[in-house]
Design an enzyme around this catalytic site. Structure first.
Site, PDB file in Angstrom:
ATOM      1  N   HIS A 267      30.394  36.534  40.971  1.00  0.00           N
ATOM      2  CA  HIS A 267      30.911  35.849  41.992  1.00  0.00           C
ATOM      3  C   HIS A 267      29.573  35.141  42.771  1.00  0.00           C
ATOM      4  CE1 HIS A 267      32.774  34.675  45.674  1.00  0.00           C
ATOM      5  NE2 HIS A 267      34.044  35.436  45.165  1.00  0.00           N
ATOM      6  N   ARG A 338      34.007  29.962  40.243  1.00  0.00           N
ATOM      7  CA  ARG A 338      32.828  30.784  40.552  1.00  0.00           C
ATOM      8  C   ARG A 338      31.775  30.708  39.284  1.00  0.00           C
ATOM      9  NH1 ARG A 338      36.963  35.723  42.323  1.00  0.00           N
ATOM     10  NH2 ARG A 338      37.324  34.738  44.229  1.00  0.00           N
ATOM     11  N   LEU A 449      44.981  39.086  42.888  1.00  0.00           N
ATOM     12  CA  LEU A 449      45.952  39.564  43.788  1.00  0.00           C
ATOM     13  C   LEU A 449      47.472  39.006  43.106  1.00  0.00           C
ATOM     14  CD1 LEU A 449      44.683  39.375  47.328  1.00  0.00           C
ATOM     15  CD2 LEU A 449      44.262  41.151  45.678  1.00  0.00           C
TER      16      LEU A 449
END
Ligand SMILES: Cc1cc2nc3c(=O)[nH]c(=O)nc-3n(C[C@H](O)[C@H](O)[C@H](O)COP(=O)(O)OP(=O)(O)OC[C@H]3O[C@@H](n4cnc5c(N)ncnc54)[C@H](O)[C@@H]3O)c2cc1C
Length: 647
Positions: A267, A338, A449
């Site tokens: 990240h 990323r 998520l």
């Protein structure tokens, strides 16, 4: 002999899931009552699955390491969750979310799974709103969105910088409802230590009660693994300290293939490493890249002055700043994916422009946003993240830019699963970060998520019924069976062995050494010689661990040294498997950057002829080379191309 069958249904992409649901078997309510399911993990994947399976009428047992299910690592998620609602009217669609995800993953994921993920994304938002999750809203009261990397639309739903926490509270409330109804039994502070396989099917687990040390047996008609990712193999990562890959490795050793282990996400916006005594890294959410601009000075004199402290970053005029992402990738700017943003930061730091003492940091700056939108806007959107940064660094990010650097954050690899989310062991399912399914070589922000909740609320509850429908006449699993006996014996022997070594090395020192090897050779840039070295060094470290580790205390109490030792033993195995996989994959794709395979501009160079496949590794025994199985990937609904974020 393992044969990978993806079980992807026939038919047009957009109709596959609907048709599949219509054709798979279902279990009647009267029969659901007879069936037991074990769910390991209470993050968003596990909690949503257990709540839904309980609501459906199955008997569920759920396990986690923490003292409460709602302390799972998912609670740390900050930035948001994607869905293709198109509330912004900015031309988003299910297809666009599907396409962005496939492209973001550098064409190394299964089309049918990714399309289904995009398709059910909208249901997740409806479900969570109905649960009362306090998503951010705009002035008119509608749900608000922001942008995440790799997308040119705003599709990320969020609850300030606490999206994971709010979503988990929603899932936890749904779970507790089932606990109160007696459909879910919760076992906090119980760690799975082995999977029990009988006649080739998953039939239960061995778990250790972390408060008493008692080793217990649990049987079920199916087992669901939702144990998260293995990023902590690198020692330093943004993951929660308890995150580990042990349960996945236990299943791997029992016959579940491990897919794409080398795909780890770095990240770009984490707080840089401060020193050698650090045990945890902190993420600054990707959402900050909506309004923050990333730069380093153009002139080396300014870099040196900033490092010495004789100049502040805010002293550097606009003309002397290199907003290198905006320069290199005009179409996506600061919102490139990323892997791209991380490599670009590394490139600047390798060229000597890193802005902290170690030369391993770049700036994330809100000056332009402060000038255009003001402090109140920033406070409202990112207030808690700014506060967190100031507490850790003692620098006010409203006045001076944040310093950031890439760090290990997420693992795209995991247990291989078919379209039904079933592993290569019948009756064993893997969901959430624990499986490999949807993100290919690089996960887009706010998609973890989405995947965890898609798996738990909307996919597994359907597909598991297809398997369980064949089990309705099977009695409850007998935990006195010899397979349980043997698994328990093996665990006890392993624990006794760990206490008996009484060596000179702490568990942490070995974990840290592994982390150094991983970061150095299996980190942001990898090459053949380095990967071979990593394999050699990890094997030597494994020997050192099993002959010279010291585990304090005993098994009859709450003993975190023992917990760590068991997990580090598995991290050593995972690290080795990651290096083996990275060595095999002689191409660069997503977060897997092989230095030998790059373009003149330093971008990833895929090899679609030889590596357009999922690598699924089969365990062949201790100290044996694992066997590689390949699941070929086919792209019929999007054109495979070199990823382009420039125009
Ligand atoms: C700092 C941070 C911020 C993030 N922000 C975002 C974001 O904004 N948006 C996004 O989409 N993603 C984000 N992610 C990624 C995302 O949070 C995770 O990928 C996701 O929450 C994983 O959920 P999970 O349910 O698969 O596993 P986890 O939440 O990791 O849960 C694992 C569960 O398994 C249990 N467990 C593990 N091993 C065992 C065992 N052997 N026995 C019993 N129980 C076990 C644990 O106790 C835990 O309950 C972020 C990640 C980090 C680190």
């Amino acid at each position: 002999m393992i044969e990978l069958k993806s079980q992807v249904p026939d038919g047009p992409l957009a109709e596959k899931w609907t048709a599949h649901k219509a054709h798979i078997k279902v279990v009647s309510p009267a029969n659901k009552k007879k069936l037991d399911i074990i769910v390991i993990g209470t993050g968003l994947g596990g909690a949503s699955a257990a709540a839904t399976l309980g609501e459906l009428g199955y008997n569920v047992k759920i396990f986690c390491i923490s003292d409460s299910p709602r302390r799972a690592h998912s609670i740390a998620a900050q930035g948001g969750i994607n869905a293709a609602k198109n509330y912004q009217n900015d031309n988003d669609s299910i297809y666009r979310l599907f396409y962005d995800t496939i492209k973001g993953g550098d064409y190394r994921s299964r089309e049918a799974n990714v399309y289904r993920l995009a398709e059910v994304s909208n249901n997740i938002i409806d479900q969570c709103v109905a649960q009362g999750v306090p998503f951010a809203r705009d002035y008119g009261g509608l749900l608000d969105n922001r942008s995440f990397g790799g997308a040119q639309v705003s599709r990320t739903f969020y609850a300030r910088g606490q999206t994971g926490q709010q979503l988990l509270l929603g899932a936890y409330a749904a779970l507790n409802r089932q606990v109160a109804k007696g459909k879910v039994q919760s076992f906090p502070r119980h760690e799975m230590l082995d999977l029990v396989v009988i006649n080739g099917e998953a039939k239960g687990i061995i778990a250790r009660d972390l408060t008493t040390g008692e080793i217990k047996r649990f049987g079920a008609h199916a087992v669901v693994l939702a144990t998260g990712g293995y990023g902590n193999a690198y020692f330093l990562s943004t993951n929660a300290m308890n995150s580990n890959g042990s349960a996945a490795m236990q299943c791997y050793r029992k016959g579940a293939c491990f897919a794409n282990p080398c795909f780890a996400q770095i990240h770009p916006t984490c707080i840089p490493v401060h020193g050698d005594q650090q045990s945890k890294l902190t993420l600054m959410s990707e959402s900050l890249r909506n309004d923050g601009r990333i730069w380093v000075p153009k002139n080396m004199d300014d870099v040196i002055a900033i490092r010495k402290g004789t100049k502040k970053p805010s002293d550097i005029p606009e003309k002397d700043r290199d907003y290198y992402l905006e320069r290199r990738y005009p179409a996506f700017g600061n919102l490139v994916p990323r892997d791209v943003a991380s490599r670009a930061a590394k490139e600047r730091c390798d060229a000597g422009y890193g802005v902290n003492e170690q030369g391993l940091a770049v700036f994330l700056d809100f000056k332009t946003c402060m000038e255009q939108k003001g402090k109140a806007y920033i406070e409202e959107k990112y207030g808690n993240l700014f506060q967190m940064y100031e507490e850790i660094n003692d620098v006010d990010p409203y006045k001076e830019p944040m310093m950031i650097f890439p760090a290990i954050h997420y693992t795209m690899g995991g247990l291989w699963v078919d379209y039904n989310l079933q592993t290569t062991i019948p009756g064993l399912y893997a969901i959430g970060e624990a499986n490999f399914s949807d993100h290919g070589g690089n996960r887009l922000g706010a998609s973890a998520l989405m995947q965890g909740l898609a798996d738990g609320y909307f996919i597994l509850p359907y597909t598991i019924g297809d398997y369980l429908a064949k089990k309705i006449q099977e009695p409850k699993v007998n935990t006195d069976a010899p397979e349980f006996e043997q698994a328990e014996k093996n665990i006890k022997a392993k624990i006794d062995k760990l206490f008996s070594i009484k060596g000179k090395r702490t568990v942490d020192s070995i974990h840290k050494e592994l982390g150094h090897i991983m970061w150095e050779y299996v980190g942001m840039a990898r090459n053949e010689a380095g990967l071979k070295k990593a394999i050699e060094e990890i094997r030597a470290l494994k020997k050192e661990f099993w002959s010279n580790v010291y585990v304090a205390g005993d098994n009859s109490v709450f003993n975190q040294e023992l917990e760590k030792a068991l997990r580090v033993a598995d991290f050593l195995e995972i690290g080795e498997l990651m290096a083996i996989d990275a060595l095999n994959r002689n191409e660069s794709c997503g977060g897997h950057f092989r230095e030998e395979m790059q373009t003149e501009e330093g971008e990833t160079k895929r090899d679609d002829v030889n590596y357009m496949y999922v690598s699924a590794w089969e365990y062949k025994g201790e100290n044996q080379e694992p066997e590689l199985h390949k699941e070929p990937l086919e792209f019929k609904y999007c054109t495979v191309a070199t990823r382009n974020y420039k125009d």
